[in-house]
Design an enzyme around this catalytic site. Structure first.
Site, short mmCIF file in Angstrom:
data_model
loop_
_atom_site.label_atom_id
_atom_site.label_comp_id
_atom_site.label_asym_id
_atom_site.label_seq_id
_atom_site.Cartn_x
_atom_site.Cartn_y
_atom_site.Cartn_z
CB ALA A 63 33.57 6.64 1.46
N GLY A 108 29.51 4.57 4.84
CA GLY A 108 29.18 3.89 3.41
C GLY A 108 28.57 2.74 4.22
N1 DAK Z 1 39.03 3.89 3.54
C1 DAK Z 1 40.05 2.52 3.68
N2 DAK Z 1 40.53 1.59 4.23
C2 DAK Z 1 39.84 1.20 5.02
C3 DAK Z 1 39.27 1.82 6.04
C4 DAK Z 1 37.82 2.77 5.15
N3 DAK Z 1 36.90 3.44 5.75
N4 DAK Z 1 38.52 1.04 7.22
C5 DAK Z 1 38.78 0.30 6.87
N5 DAK Z 1 40.31 0.03 6.30
C6 DAK Z 1 41.65 -0.60 6.17
C7 DAK Z 1 42.77 -0.27 6.89
O1 DAK Z 1 43.40 1.32 6.66
C8 DAK Z 1 43.57 -1.68 7.08
O2 DAK Z 1 44.52 -1.16 5.70
P1 DAK Z 1 45.81 -1.82 6.03
O3 DAK Z 1 46.12 -0.56 6.85
O4 DAK Z 1 45.63 -3.03 6.09
O5 DAK Z 1 46.14 -1.62 3.91
C9 DAK Z 1 42.01 -2.80 6.43
O6 DAK Z 1 41.55 -1.80 6.39
C10 DAK Z 1 41.76 -3.16 7.65
O7 DAK Z 1 41.79 -2.21 9.31
P2 DAK Z 1 42.36 -2.29 10.27
O8 DAK Z 1 43.59 -1.84 10.85
O9 DAK Z 1 42.03 -0.23 10.46
O10 DAK Z 1 41.57 -2.61 11.65
P3 DAK Z 1 40.92 -2.91 13.05
O11 DAK Z 1 40.31 -3.99 12.41
O12 DAK Z 1 42.56 -2.05 13.75
O13 DAK Z 1 39.41 -1.47 13.24
C11 DAK Z 1 37.87 -0.78 11.79
C12 DAK Z 1 38.44 -2.06 12.44
C13 DAK Z 1 36.35 -0.48 11.30
C14 DAK Z 1 37.49 -0.06 13.60
C15 DAK Z 1 38.74 0.52 11.64
O14 DAK Z 1 39.46 -0.10 10.14
C16 DAK Z 1 38.24 1.53 11.20
O15 DAK Z 1 37.38 2.84 11.69
N6 DAK Z 1 37.86 2.20 9.58
C17 DAK Z 1 37.45 3.73 9.49
C18 DAK Z 1 35.77 3.24 9.25
C19 DAK Z 1 34.76 4.77 8.96
O16 DAK Z 1 35.80 5.71 9.61
N7 DAK Z 1 34.38 4.89 8.12
C20 DAK Z 1 34.03 5.69 7.78
C21 DAK Z 1 34.66 5.89 6.60
S1 DAK Z 1 33.89 8.04 5.99
C22 DAK Z 1 30.95 11.64 0.93
C23 DAK Z 1 30.30 11.00 0.12
C24 DAK Z 1 31.12 9.84 1.06
C25 DAK Z 1 31.32 9.56 2.92
C26 DAK Z 1 31.18 10.78 2.99
C27 DAK Z 1 31.48 12.22 2.21
N8 DAK Z 1 30.97 13.15 0.04
C28 DAK Z 1 32.13 14.03 -0.37
C29 DAK Z 1 29.12 14.38 0.53
C30 DAK Z 1 31.15 8.91 3.48
C31 DAK Z 1 32.17 8.83 3.84
C32 DAK Z 1 32.77 7.14 5.21
O17 DAK Z 1 32.13 6.80 4.93
#
Ligand code: DAK
Length: 261
Positions: A63, A108
């Site tokens: 997300a 997500g």
């Molecule tokens: N959201 C927004 N932008 C994201 C993103 C994300 N989840 N993941 C990556 N990006 C963006 C980065 O900000 C970056 O953007 P710019 O800086 O270039 O503008 C671009 O994508 C490239 O990412 P990186 O530069 O970080 O690329 P790397 O290869 O260095 O790293 C990575 C890739 C996937 C390891 C890293 O980007 C990362 O750790 N991303 C976050 C992964 C993560 O934590 N995902 C889980 C998100 S939390 C709920 C509803 C839903 C949810 C929870 C609660 N309720 C309210 C009930 C769900 C939550 C989630 O999914």
């Protein structure tokens, strides 16, 4: 401009989440576009759907953290509901859905893949639920679907500790059915989708419904679900033709285009 691309290849639909610069992260607009595109699928002429992410690096990196960072409690709940409704729509879509996981499937993204019937992965796929590191729980069904898909202890480890799982381990956990070199993933997904589409569509849909509706019921109730759906297949074109061809040792004729009877 939509964040979703859709292509129809015969009986197979290919839906691509196309927000590559943010690694296909799911913000409200992506979720709304995904919802609309799912509604637009012609279920009379589509027998299997493949969901994948744009680019070579990511299926869906979760997300959108930027969007979530400023949400109030009420807005967080509304965002979670929006995602849950779309993912439930995928899970209950009458046709089988294959996730072709071409890179990161985090948060997500992992949950999106779990709402699909079958997961195939590229060698660079990485699965994880890193939400507790961000101060939240998985919100799009991760605590429920991951624990029902793999070993409960491993699901708990992935969720509590944020342990990421690469493609070979995902295969050994049963989280994915197969792993392919990146360039072979979509051809393999198409091949599987075509094999599914070559079978009787009413029977395939009934199987999906039987498994989904029965899986959380006690076995005596679950077999009743199966009985009803089994009965529904009789008197259909494909049941009559499939069985008649077997008995007369003829080659089965091409299946009729699906109709809702
Ligand atoms: N959201 C927004 N932008 C994201 C993103 C994300 N989840 N993941 C990556 N990006 C963006 C980065 O900000 C970056 O953007 P710019 O800086 O270039 O503008 C671009 O994508 C490239 O990412 P990186 O530069 O970080 O690329 P790397 O290869 O260095 O790293 C990575 C890739 C996937 C390891 C890293 O980007 C990362 O750790 N991303 C976050 C992964 C993560 O934590 N995902 C889980 C998100 S939390 C709920 C509803 C839903 C949810 C929870 C609660 N309720 C309210 C009930 C769900 C939550 C989630 O999914």
């Amino acid at each position: 401009m939509s964040y979703i691309k859709y292509e129809q290849n015969g009986f197979v639909g290919v839906l691509t989440i196309d927000r590559e610069k943010a690694l296909n992260a799911l913000n409200s607009e992506v979720l709304a576009d995904l919802d609309a595109e799912l509604d637009a699928i012609d279920l009379d002429s589509t027998r299997c759907l493949i969901i994948t992410g744009a680019g070579q690096k990511s299926f869906v990196a979760g997300a959108d953290i930027g969007e979530m960072s400023t949400l109030t409690k009420a807005e967080g709940e509304a965002f979670g509901k929006k995602g849950n409704d779309v993912f439930r729509k995928i899970e209950t879509l009458p046709i089988p859905v294959i996730a072709a996981v071409n890179g990161f499937a985090l948060g997500g993204g992992c949950e999106l893949s779990l709402s699909c019937d079958i997961r195939l992965a590229a060698e660079n796929a990485v699965f994880g639920q890193p939400e507790t590191g961000l101060g939240i729980t998985p919100g799009f069904g991760g605590t429920q679907r991951l624990a029902r898909t793999i070993n409960v202890g491993k699901a708990k480890e992935m969720i509590y500790a944020g342990t990421k799982v690469k493609a070979p381990e995902a295969l050994s956990l049963g989280l994915v059915s197969a792993v392919y070199p990146a360039e072979e993933l979509m051809p393999a997904a198409m091949k599987l989708a075509e094999r599914i589409s070559a079978n009787a569509p009413i029977a395939v849909r009934a199987c999906k419904k039987a498994i989904n509706d029965g899986i959380s019921l006690p076995i005596e109730k679950a077999v009743e679900v199966e009985e009803k759906l089994f009965g529904d297949c009789f008197e259909t074109h494909d049941q009559k033709e499939g069985m008649a061809c077997f008995l007369s040792r003829e080659k089965p004729k091409p299946k009729a285009v699906f109709t809702n009877n």
